[in-house]
Enzyme design. Structure first.
Site, PDB file in Angstrom:
ATOM      1  N   ARG A 104       0.882  -1.178   0.000  1.00  0.00           N
ATOM      2  CA  ARG A 104       0.000   0.000   0.000  1.00  0.00           C
ATOM      3  C   ARG A 104       0.912   1.218   0.000  1.00  0.00           C
ATOM      4  O   ARG A 104       1.702   1.417   0.925  1.00  0.00           O
ATOM      5  CB  ARG A 104      -0.915  -0.005   1.222  1.00  0.00           C
ATOM      6  CG  ARG A 104      -1.641   1.316   1.415  1.00  0.00           C
ATOM      7  CD  ARG A 104      -2.750   1.236   2.421  1.00  0.00           C
ATOM      8  NE  ARG A 104      -3.897   0.510   1.899  1.00  0.00           N
ATOM      9  CZ  ARG A 104      -5.113   0.541   2.432  1.00  0.00           C
ATOM     10  NH1 ARG A 104      -5.344   1.269   3.517  1.00  0.00           N
ATOM     11  NH2 ARG A 104      -6.106  -0.139   1.903  1.00  0.00           N
ATOM     12  N   HIS A 131      -7.332   0.654  -6.391  1.00  0.00           N
ATOM     13  CA  HIS A 131      -7.528  -0.181  -5.198  1.00  0.00           C
ATOM     14  C   HIS A 131      -8.217  -1.482  -5.645  1.00  0.00           C
ATOM     15  O   HIS A 131      -9.374  -1.735  -5.316  1.00  0.00           O
ATOM     16  CB  HIS A 131      -8.389   0.575  -4.179  1.00  0.00           C
ATOM     17  CG  HIS A 131      -8.379  -0.033  -2.807  1.00  0.00           C
ATOM     18  ND1 HIS A 131      -7.601  -1.120  -2.462  1.00  0.00           N
ATOM     19  CD2 HIS A 131      -9.076   0.303  -1.680  1.00  0.00           C
ATOM     20  CE1 HIS A 131      -7.817  -1.425  -1.196  1.00  0.00           C
ATOM     21  NE2 HIS A 131      -8.698  -0.581  -0.695  1.00  0.00           N
ATOM     22  N   GLN A 134     -10.070  -4.089  -3.207  1.00  0.00           N
ATOM     23  CA  GLN A 134     -11.407  -3.701  -2.749  1.00  0.00           C
ATOM     24  C   GLN A 134     -12.459  -4.065  -3.790  1.00  0.00           C
ATOM     25  O   GLN A 134     -13.573  -4.473  -3.445  1.00  0.00           O
ATOM     26  CB  GLN A 134     -11.442  -2.192  -2.469  1.00  0.00           C
ATOM     27  CG  GLN A 134     -12.779  -1.717  -1.923  1.00  0.00           C
ATOM     28  CD  GLN A 134     -13.070  -2.246  -0.528  1.00  0.00           C
ATOM     29  OE1 GLN A 134     -12.245  -2.121   0.363  1.00  0.00           O
ATOM     30  NE2 GLN A 134     -14.246  -2.834  -0.328  1.00  0.00           N
ATOM     31  N   ASP A 219     -17.235   6.975  -1.800  1.00  0.00           N
ATOM     32  CA  ASP A 219     -16.011   6.848  -1.003  1.00  0.00           C
ATOM     33  C   ASP A 219     -15.749   8.231  -0.398  1.00  0.00           C
ATOM     34  O   ASP A 219     -16.409   9.215  -0.752  1.00  0.00           O
ATOM     35  CB  ASP A 219     -14.858   6.399  -1.923  1.00  0.00           C
ATOM     36  CG  ASP A 219     -13.557   6.119  -1.182  1.00  0.00           C
ATOM     37  OD1 ASP A 219     -13.591   5.982   0.065  1.00  0.00           O
ATOM     38  OD2 ASP A 219     -12.503   6.039  -1.838  1.00  0.00           O
ATOM     39  N   CYS A 259     -16.282   1.468   0.525  1.00  0.00           N
ATOM     40  CA  CYS A 259     -15.130   0.627   0.902  1.00  0.00           C
ATOM     41  C   CYS A 259     -14.761   0.782   2.372  1.00  0.00           C
ATOM     42  O   CYS A 259     -14.095  -0.090   2.927  1.00  0.00           O
ATOM     43  CB  CYS A 259     -13.945   0.927   0.002  1.00  0.00           C
ATOM     44  SG  CYS A 259     -13.287   2.596   0.154  1.00  0.00           S
ATOM     45  N   ARG A 287     -13.504  -8.793   1.950  1.00  0.00           N
ATOM     46  CA  ARG A 287     -12.075  -8.555   1.709  1.00  0.00           C
ATOM     47  C   ARG A 287     -11.295  -9.815   2.047  1.00  0.00           C
ATOM     48  O   ARG A 287     -10.368 -10.206   1.343  1.00  0.00           O
ATOM     49  CB  ARG A 287     -11.570  -7.377   2.568  1.00  0.00           C
ATOM     50  CG  ARG A 287     -12.141  -6.009   2.203  1.00  0.00           C
ATOM     51  CD  ARG A 287     -11.691  -5.562   0.824  1.00  0.00           C
ATOM     52  NE  ARG A 287     -10.246  -5.524   0.696  1.00  0.00           N
ATOM     53  CZ  ARG A 287      -9.464  -4.514   1.083  1.00  0.00           C
ATOM     54  NH1 ARG A 287     -10.002  -3.430   1.604  1.00  0.00           N
ATOM     55  NH2 ARG A 287      -8.154  -4.563   0.909  1.00  0.00           N
TER      56      ARG A 287
HETATM   57  N1  NVA Z   1      -9.952   6.531  -1.462  1.00  0.00           N
HETATM   58  C1  NVA Z   1      -9.572   6.111  -0.129  1.00  0.00           C
HETATM   59  C2  NVA Z   1      -9.785   4.639   0.038  1.00  0.00           C
HETATM   60  C3  NVA Z   1      -9.471   4.119   1.414  1.00  0.00           C
HETATM   61  C4  NVA Z   1      -9.643   2.641   1.546  1.00  0.00           C
HETATM   62  C5  NVA Z   1      -8.121   6.481   0.132  1.00  0.00           C
HETATM   63  O1  NVA Z   1      -7.288   6.320  -0.770  1.00  0.00           O
HETATM   64  O2  NVA Z   1      -7.838   6.961   1.228  1.00  0.00           O
HETATM   65  N1   CP Z   2     -11.246  -0.304   2.499  1.00  0.00           N
HETATM   66  C1   CP Z   2      -9.982  -0.362   2.923  1.00  0.00           C
HETATM   67  O1   CP Z   2      -9.026  -0.590   2.169  1.00  0.00           O
HETATM   68  O2   CP Z   2      -9.838  -0.159   4.257  1.00  0.00           O
HETATM   69  P1   CP Z   2      -8.486   0.049   5.079  1.00  0.00           P
HETATM   70  O3   CP Z   2      -7.921   1.370   4.683  1.00  0.00           O
HETATM   71  O4   CP Z   2      -8.919   0.018   6.522  1.00  0.00           O
HETATM   72  O5   CP Z   2      -7.535  -1.068   4.737  1.00  0.00           O
END
Ligand code: NVA
Ligand code: CP
Length: 304
Positions: A104, A131, A134, A219, A259, A287
């Site tokens: 990540r 992502h 997800q 989101d 998500c 997930r």
């Molecule tokens: N769009 C959000 C998704 C978090 C799971 C982010 O990148 O923070």
């Molecule tokens: N939806 C998702 O990826 O959640 P986290 O940021 O908690 O991993």
């Protein structure tokens, strides 16, 4: 290097994704029956997190434990990555020690560089651009509820962010129509959108986007790394909240997904996320099951 990675949904064929979904549903049923299934005994997953996570970390770590393997959590604060060791060198070293790696991070190019120098499969656990993990969970959840995605209409309301870009890829791979409604200046990635051709449409009116939709998705308005833009974004997105008015435009049996983490009163009203259309808790649980199917596919393709 001849190794499969999962950096976007386009790395797998539509047929592979369909099989992955069926396998995720099977693995979920097996777990509910209490079946012990350990196809990844002695296998190790390296997990590099340059951003926070609850669901992604716990689902990958639990998946490896339930599969008889092990996961190692790596943060830049405690590794040489945070002190500037090149990503290429980190990839070469980690991939000589573990069997699969999830990352990540911020720039999508970083995970592409990592994958290019890795001897083992690399999984995108979120970048600024995509992502895909997800989306596996979201697609599984929809299939469980409604059978299939082909020919359905999905409305994405809000920011044209990493999740939105992965929904665009999903529209291509799972053959549904995606209507995106976001304020001007917050459009999805133009190359990702363009590549989807007629599968996706972009407009400014959230009510029109939601009209007759089978699934409504949103989101956060400020993603990780955009915290300082929060106030400006709250103003720009004010008329893009998924609330009862938006859901009333969708089909009567429309589903709602997010998500998570969610901000009630911002991108979604409490009555929607906690109401009858919402399937966000199944979505979050999936997930685990979808990523088990993914790990099994990448590490023991013969049995997957
Ligand atoms: N769009 C959000 C998704 C978090 C799971 C982010 O990148 O923070
Ligand atoms: N939806 C998702 O990826 O959640 P986290 O940021 O908690 O991993």
């Amino acid at each position: 290097m001849n190794v499969r990675h999962f950096l976007t949904l386009l790395d797998f064929t539509p047929a592979e994704l369909q099989r992955l979904m069926q396998r995720a549903i099977e693995l979920k049923a097996m777990q509910k029956r209490g079946v012990i299934y350990e196809p990844l005994k002695n296998k190790v997953l390296g997990m590099v997190f340059e951003k926070s996570s609850t669901r992604t970390r716990v689902s990958f770590e639990a998946a490896m434990a339930q599969f008889g393997g092990h996961a190692i959590f790596l943060s830049p604060r405690d590794t040489q990555l945070g002190r500037g060791e090149p990503i290429e060198d980190t990839a070469r070293v980690l991939s000589r020690m573990v069997d699969v790696i999830m990352i990540r991070t911020f720039e999508h190019e970083k995970i592409e560089t990592f994958a290019a120098h890795s001897q083992v499969p690399v999984i995108n656990a979120l970048t600024d651009l995509h992502h895909p993990c997800q989306l596996l969970a979201d697609m599984q959840t929809f299939i469980e509820q409604r059978g299939e995605l082909r020919g359905k209409t999905v409305a994405w309301i809000g920011d044209g962010n990493n999740m939105c870009n992965s929904y665009i890829d999903a529209a291509r791979q799972f053959d549904f129509q995606l209507r995106i409604a976001c304020p001007s200046g917050y459009d999805p990635n133009p190359a990702v959108l363009h590549a989807a051709g007629g599968r996706c449409t972009l407009e400014r009116d959230p009510l029109r986007a939601a009209k007759g939709a089978d699934l409504v998705v949103t989101d956060v308005w400020a993603s990780m790394g955009q915290e300082q833009e929060h106030a400006q974004r709250a103003r720009s997105f004010a008329s893009y909240q998924v609330n009862a008015e938006i859901m009333a435009c969708a089909r009567a049996d429309a589903l709602f997904m997010h998500c998570l983490p969610a901000h009630r009163g911002e991108e979604v009203s409490a009555d929607v996320i906690d109401g009858p259309h919402s399937i966000v808790w199944d979505e979050a649980e999936n997930r685990l099951h979808a990523q088990k199917a993914l790990l099994e596919f990448l590490l023991s393709p013969a049995s997957a």
